[in-house]
Design a protein around this motif. Sequence first.
Motif: not given
Length: 99
Positions: A22-30, A52-59, A62-67
């Motif tokens: 959720r945090k990473s999706d919010d950051a990606a949206f902004m 894309t907003g992503r998260a590790s299994l630990s929570g 992070y945001v994947h920016l692609g190329s």
Amino acid sequence: MQMTTDTEAAVREADAFMAGKRKSDDAAFMLRRVLAEMGIRVGDRDSWPQITGRASLSGEPYVHLGSIPLATARKLIDALIYAESARRRQRDGESGHGA
């Protein structure tokens, strides 16, 4: 019914993952909104194909920016340099240290 230790751990891990996602999706949206204000279209192959907003299994979120195409990277670099210059001018002006 009491959950086993393994089940409790799995639930905590899933909760942490979802909170991070959720945090990473919010950051990606902004970030998408900021880029749109700059005229950079996310989802456009010639502008910025993917964020894309992503998260590790630990929570950990992070945001994947692609190329991105070089022209878009240069536009973003120019905007960041301009913003940093404006911030420094404002800071130096407020502290009375003129250039």
